[in-house]
Design an enzyme around this catalytic site. Structure first.
Site, PDB file in Angstrom:
ATOM      1  N   THR A   1      51.203   1.127  45.755  1.00 28.19           N
ATOM      2  CA  THR A   1      52.083   2.201  45.299  1.00 28.19           C
ATOM      3  C   THR A   1      53.462   1.661  44.950  1.00 28.19           C
ATOM      4  O   THR A   1      54.003   1.916  43.873  1.00 28.19           O
ATOM      5  CB  THR A   1      52.210   3.282  46.399  1.00 28.19           C
ATOM      6  OG1 THR A   1      50.936   3.872  46.616  1.00 28.19           O
ATOM      7  CG2 THR A   1      53.220   4.344  46.018  1.00 28.19           C
ATOM      8  N   CYS A   2      54.031   0.893  45.865  1.00 26.80           N
ATOM      9  CA  CYS A   2      55.388   0.404  45.645  1.00 26.80           C
ATOM     10  C   CYS A   2      55.423  -0.651  44.541  1.00 26.80           C
ATOM     11  O   CYS A   2      56.325  -0.669  43.710  1.00 26.80           O
ATOM     12  CB  CYS A   2      55.935  -0.157  46.958  1.00 26.80           C
ATOM     13  SG  CYS A   2      57.724  -0.352  46.981  1.00 26.80           S
TER      14      CYS A   2
ATOM     15  N   GLY B   1      46.937   2.430  48.108  1.00 31.59           N
ATOM     16  CA  GLY B   1      47.439   1.604  49.190  1.00 31.59           C
ATOM     17  C   GLY B   1      48.957   1.582  49.198  1.00 31.59           C
ATOM     18  O   GLY B   1      49.611   1.937  48.212  1.00 31.59           O
ATOM     19  N   CYS B   2      49.519   1.170  50.315  1.00 38.42           N
ATOM     20  CA  CYS B   2      50.979   1.161  50.442  1.00 38.42           C
ATOM     21  C   CYS B   2      51.591   0.137  49.499  1.00 38.42           C
ATOM     22  O   CYS B   2      52.466   0.471  48.689  1.00 38.42           O
ATOM     23  CB  CYS B   2      51.386   0.906  51.896  1.00 38.42           C
ATOM     24  SG  CYS B   2      50.635  -0.548  52.660  1.00 38.42           S
ATOM     25  N   TYR B   3      51.139  -1.112  49.586  1.00 40.65           N
ATOM     26  CA  TYR B   3      51.696  -2.131  48.684  1.00 40.65           C
ATOM     27  C   TYR B   3      51.456  -1.770  47.214  1.00 40.65           C
ATOM     28  O   TYR B   3      52.368  -1.887  46.393  1.00 40.65           O
ATOM     29  CB  TYR B   3      51.075  -3.503  48.980  1.00 40.65           C
ATOM     30  CG  TYR B   3      51.563  -4.186  50.227  1.00 40.65           C
ATOM     31  CD1 TYR B   3      52.909  -4.475  50.418  1.00 40.65           C
ATOM     32  CD2 TYR B   3      50.665  -4.593  51.219  1.00 40.65           C
ATOM     33  CE1 TYR B   3      53.349  -5.147  51.559  1.00 40.65           C
ATOM     34  CE2 TYR B   3      51.101  -5.260  52.352  1.00 40.65           C
ATOM     35  CZ  TYR B   3      52.448  -5.534  52.521  1.00 40.65           C
ATOM     36  OH  TYR B   3      52.877  -6.196  53.635  1.00 40.65           O
TER      37      TYR B   3
END
Lengths: 346, 346, 346, 346
Positions: B153-154, B149-151
Site C-alpha cells: 500500500t505504502c 499488504g502494508c508495504y
C-alpha cells in the site's frame, strides 16, 4: 455549535485539545493562540493536522478571543492565564485553565510552590477545581475551571476512595509517580533531547514538585483534615502516560472484596474510571489516547499496607481530555461526548 | 447497522479492526474469532478494550460466522482464509481478507513466494484488490476483497503516479522500506522481544520478501508492462508506522511543479492521501493512528533520479483502516466514515 | 604516555572520545575543551564520568592546548578547526579533526555543500583522509588527519570492494542510510526532543546531505573515475547506530562465493570489519559500543542488482573510535589498542 | 590465567558475563553452557561476539565443567544450580551462583517464595551472600557464592547506611523499583514482545515478588532485628537499568550534611558506589554498561521522611559485573580488575 479558542495551542496539551476537538461535529475551533508561532500555519507546527486545519496561529489577546468564543482553553505557562483574567473575559466566555493558576485555594501556598506572584487572586475562590468525578455539580454552573494537573488527577483518583472512607491513614500516603516525556513540554532543552531521555529513568523534583500541594489540598478535603504526603515524580522514556503507585497504611484489617466494594461504590458509574479485575496491574499503554484512568489495588497483609495504582494518558485525562469533559458538563452535553475513545494498542 | 465478524481478532491487525469499529454507531461486531484464545474474554487479551467488549473469543467457524455477519474480516495467517472460502460463505456475507491469499492473480507466483498451496484458486479472479485509490469502482460490487499488504500500500501509492504517467523507468525502481514492529505480529518469538528490537535496526528478507510480487503486479498494471523492482524491508524500533523511500530514474527532465501537478492529479481528491508541501519529508509519527498516507518527492538533478517517499500507519491504512475503507465502499457509505481520524501526536 | 586534548569535549563525539580514552593506561587527557561549558566540571556535563574526571572544561585555545598535548582531537562544528589551524599548532601536536574541514580535497566542493568559507585551504592537501582500511600507510606519517564522517565510513566500507573490483557500475549506486539520534548532536532543538523523535522515522536532507560529496570522492578514487551517487539519510528512534543499505547494478553475473571472496580479500585481515555469514543481515545492536563495522551483501538475480549492507556505531567507528584508531597508527601502537571492545548487547 | 565456565551462557546475564570476561587477558572462558543451544556456535546466538568466540555451546554437565574450570558461573533458572551441587564440584572449582538458590538462609522462606523444593539445602549455610560492600572478608575464602539479585543489590545499597546507623525506622521502608526489560530474561513470551513493552509502564508482582525476602534478610542483618518492607517492581521500556526510589521515616531530625557523612562513611572507599552531589538524582543511563551504583538521598522535612535513591545496570552490578567482582576477590585480584568501565552515554 460551540466556538472554542485555544491559548497555547502549539504545546503538547494544546495540540491534544485540537486533535480531540477537530474530530467533533459540534465544536468549532476559532482561535489557535501561540506566542511563539504567530502567523505561522498551525498545521506546519503540528503536521498531523494537515488537511484538518488551514488557520494560522493567533496572538494571545484573550479579550479579542472572548468575543469569538464560547469557551476558552488556556494551555499556557503558569501565571499567564491569571495575568489576563478579568470580568470582560468571563462575562463573554467560559474559561477552562489547564495551568495551575486557579487550582490552589490558598494563594500563599500557590505563590510559595510556584515562586510567582498571582495577578488575579480575586478569582481563585470562584474557580472550580475541574475534577468531574468529585465536583460534577459545581462544574455545571462554573464560569472558570481550574483543570487539574496530570499527576494530581491520576494520584487523587487512585487513592481517593480509601482516604474518603477512612480505610487508610492519609498521612502515611506515599505517591511514587512515573510520567512519559510529553509531560515535560515542547520547549527546546538539552535535558529533554531524545538521547538524554531514551534508555533512562530518573526521579526529579524530589520533595519539591509543584503538584504536591494540589494533591494534598484535594486529599485534605476528602479526609476532612489536613493531609501531608510524599510525592516523587519520575521521567520515563515513553511519549505518553502516567503511572501512579501509591502506598498507604491500613487502619483496619480488610478483605479484597471489601476494598473492591469501596472502589466500585465511587467508580462504577464513572465512565472514565475503570476498576480493573483482581491482580490486574494498570498499564499506561492500555489507556493511551483515551480519557480513561485505570485503577486497582493490592492489599499487603505482611506490611499492613495497601498499594493503590492508577494509569492514565497524561495529555488526555491528565490535560486536554479532562478539559473537554469539563466543557461537556458546562455546556449540558453528555459527559463523554467526543471522548468515547478506545485506547490505542499497540 | 452493519454486522461484522473478525477472524483473527487477537492479532494486532484484528485488534485494530476492533478498536476502529467499536467507535462507530453504525457497525456491530458479532464475532471475535481467535484460534488461540477461544472462550477467553476478548478484553482480557486486549485490555484497552475493557468496558467496550464483554464478549469471549469464538472459534474459526467461518460458515457459522457468515450466518451472523454482513461482512467478515479475516486477519489471519496466510492460507487460512483460502482454506475456508466457499460459495456458502460468499453468498451470505462479504469477505474482506487481510491476508495475502487473493492478492496475486497468478496462483503460481503466490505459491512460489509464499511456499504454500492455494486451496481455493477458483476465487482469485473474482477477488478485487482492495486499494480504493485505484480500484474504487470494482470494490463497490465485490463479494471478496483482497486487502492489500502494508508495504505494498505504502510503496504503490508513493510511486504510482510517476509510473502511471511514464515519468520514470519502472524497472529502475528501488524501494527501501522501514516498518514498526507491530508488522511482525503478536507471536512469541525471541527475535521480536523488546530487548532484541529496541535500539537496533536491520534489513530482513532481502531480495525474497513476499510483498515483492504484490508490488510488482500492481506496478505492472500501472505501467502497462511487466515490472521488476528491488524491495528491501527493515525492522525499526517503534510500534507502528511504515516509511517508504523509493528511487526511480527519470525518463525526461522535469521541474518540481510538473511532478507536483502529477501527484495532485491523482491525489487531490483522495481524502486519505496527503501530498505534503515542498521539501517536507513524510514522517510516520504524523500519520499514527490514522488512515492517511503522506507522500512527497524530491527531484535529484545530479543523478537524474527522483526520490519518492510515503509514510503510513501499518495497522490502519496498511491493514484495518483500509479494510474498513473497503467496507464503507462496499456498503455504499461515505468512504471516510469512521475514519476521519486526526493522527495522534506525540 | 600520550597526552591528548579534546576540543568540543561536551558534544556526543567528544564524550565518546573521553569515555574510550579514560579506559586506557597509556593515554592521559590534558584538556577538555568546550565553548559552552568553560570552567564547569566536565563530570557535571557527562555524569557517567563521575569519579573518572575531576577536571573543569577549558576554552578553545588550540595553541595553548598544543603546548600540553601530543595529539589534539577536534570534535567541533564545521569551520572551527580550519579557523584555528596553523604551523605553530601542527609543529607541536598531531591533529585529528572529526569535523569535515579537511575531508574534501576540492575546496570549492566543500564550500558549496557546507555553505562556509574555508579559512585554511592550504592544509587540505596535506591532510590525510583517516580511513585506515584504505589509507593506513599515509596515516602513519601524517600531522593532520581528516577523520571520516559517520555515514561515509559505513557507506564506503559497505560498497568499496565491489566498486574497487569493478563488479558494479558505481554510478548506479544508491545508498539508503539510517542513523540513531546521537548523530544529530547535543544542541537543544525542538526537532530532536524525545517526543518528536520517538516512535517515528523520516528521511532528511534528501539529495542535499553534506556527506554526499565525501562518499563520492572516496568512491571516485576507488573506481578510478568520477562517481555520482544517490544518498538518503534517515533519522531512527535509537541512540546509536548507523545502518547502510546500498544498491548497485552488477556488471556481470556472479555467484555468492565470488562476491564473498572479494569482501574477504579486502577485509579478512581488517580487525574492525566483520564480514558476516551468508544471509546474516547486519544489525546496529550487534556492534553497539564497539569499533566494528559489520558488512554483508545479497545478490538479487531477478533485478541484476546486489544489495550491500553495513552496520556500525556512529559514535565509535563513525567518530571517536576511528579517531583513536588513527591515533594508534600515528603513534606506532597496535591499531586496536584500547579498541578490542565487545559490542554491548542488549 | 583463570579458567572460567558459564552455565546458562545464552541468557542475558550469561551473555554479559561473556562480554566482560572476553575483554580480559587474565581469564579464559572454557565452557559456554546452554540447555537450549547445545552444539550451536555461541556467536550465532549472540552475534555481538562474532570474531571473539568460535566455540559451540556445551551441555549442562557441571561435574565435567568443574574439571576444566577454576570458577563456574551459573546464570541459570532457579533450582538448577542447587540440583547439581555436590562436593565433587566444589572441591574442584569455585562456584558463583547468579540464581537465588543460596541467597536466603532459611530454606523454608526460599521454598515458599520460589515455590520450589531446594535439592541441596546442606550448602546454604556455607554459601556466602556475595555483596562485597558488606561481605568482602567472607567472600575471600568462600567456595560457593550466592550472587545477589538485581533488585536486592540496588535496593540494599541505597538504604543500607541509614538502616545500619539507625537513622530510619526499617519497618517503614517502602521500595519502589523500576527495571529495564532485560531483567525479564530472553524467553519468548508475548508479554515481553517489543510492542507489549514499548511505550508502557506497569507494576508487577505487587506484594509477592521473590526478591522481597532477600532484601528483608539483608536489612534485618543490618538492623539487628527482623525487618518487613514493601517492595514493588515495575517494568520500564528500556533495555538495561534499575532505579530504586525508597522511602523511610526518620527517627530523628537530621541535616543534609549529617546524612551525607553517613553515606560517605560507608561508601567513600567503595570503588563501585558513587554518592552523587547534593540534589543530583541518580539516573540509569549514567551507569549503563558499568559496575557502578549511583546513590543519593533527599530529606523531606515536611513528612519527616528521607527519599533514598539508587541507579545501577541490572546486568552488570545487578548480575555479571558483581559476579566478576566476587571472582576477583576470591582469586586475590584487585576488586575492580576488568571492571573499570566508564558508563556508556548516550
Amino acid at each position: 455549535m460551540i466556538k472554542a479558542g485555544i491559548m497555547g495551542a502549539t504545546g503538547y496539551a494544546g495540540g491534544e485539545l485540537a486533535r480531540l476537538l477537530l474530530q467533533r461535529d459540534d465544536v468549532e475551533i476559532t482561535w489557535y493562540g501561540s506566542k511563539s508561532y504567530v502567523d505561522q500555519k498551525y498545521a506546519s507546527v503540528f503536521k498531523n493536522m494537515v488537511q484538518f486545519v488551514d488557520d494560522a496561529c493567533m496572538d494571545d489577546n484573550m479579550e479579542a478571543l472572548a468575543e469569538q468564543a464560547d469557551v476558552i482553553f488556556t494551555a499556557t505557562p503558569q501565571g499567564f492565564c491569571a495575568s489576563l483574567m478579568n470580568e470582560a473575559v468571563l462575562s463573554k466566555a467560559k474559561v477552562i485553565d489547564l495551568s495551575a493558576d486557579y487550582r490552589i485555594k490558598d494563594v500563599a501556598v500557590y505563590e510559595k510552590w510556584y515562586n510567582i506572584e498571582h495577578k488575579t487572586p480575586e478569582y481563585i475562590q470562584e474557580a472550580v477545581y475541574g475534577l468531574p468525578e468529585i465536583n460534577r455539580e459545581k462544574i455545571k454552573g462554573a464560569r472558570l475551571i481550574a483543570n487539574p494537573g496530570c499527576y494530581p488527577t491520576c494520584s487523587f483518583l487512585s487513592v481517593y476512595p480509601l482516604v474518603k472512607e477512612g480505610l487508610i491513614d492519609p498521612n502515611t500516603v506515599i505517591i511514587d509517580a512515573k510520567s512519559g516525556t510529553s509531560g515535560a513540554g515542547r520547549g527546546a532543552k538539552v535535558d529533554n533531547l531524545y538521547c538524554e531521555v531514551n534508555e533512562s529513568i530518573k526521579a526529579y523534583g524530589v520533595g519539591v514538585h509543584r503538584h504536591t500541594p494540589e494533591i494534598e489540598e484535594q486529599l485534605s478535603l476528602a479526609a476532612g483534615k489536613p493531609v501531608t504526603i510524599s510525592f516523587t515524580p519520575h521521567l520515563v522514556p515513553m511519549n505518553r502516560g502516567i503511572l501512579v503507585t501509591a502506598y498507604g497504611t491500613l487502619l483496619k484489617s480488610v478483605t479484597y472484596e471489601e476494598v473492591k466494594a469501596i472502589y466500585d461504590k465511587y467508580y462504577e458509574n464513572e465512565y472514565f474510571v475503570r476498576v480493573l479485575s483482581r491482580d490486574e496491574a494498570p498499564q499506561t499503554k492500555w489507556v493511551e489516547g483515551s480519557n480513561f484512568v485505570d485503577v486497582n489495588f493490592k492489599i499487603d497483609p505482611r506490611t499492613n499496607r495497601v498499594v493503590m495504582m492508577g494509569a492514565m494518558d497524561n495529555l488526555v485525562k491528565g490535560a486536554a481530555g479532562q478539559a473537554i469533559q469539563n466543557m461537556n458538563i458546562m455546556f449540558g452535553l453528555p459527559e463523554n461526548q467526543g471522548l468515547k475513545l478506545v485506547p490505542m494498542f499497540p
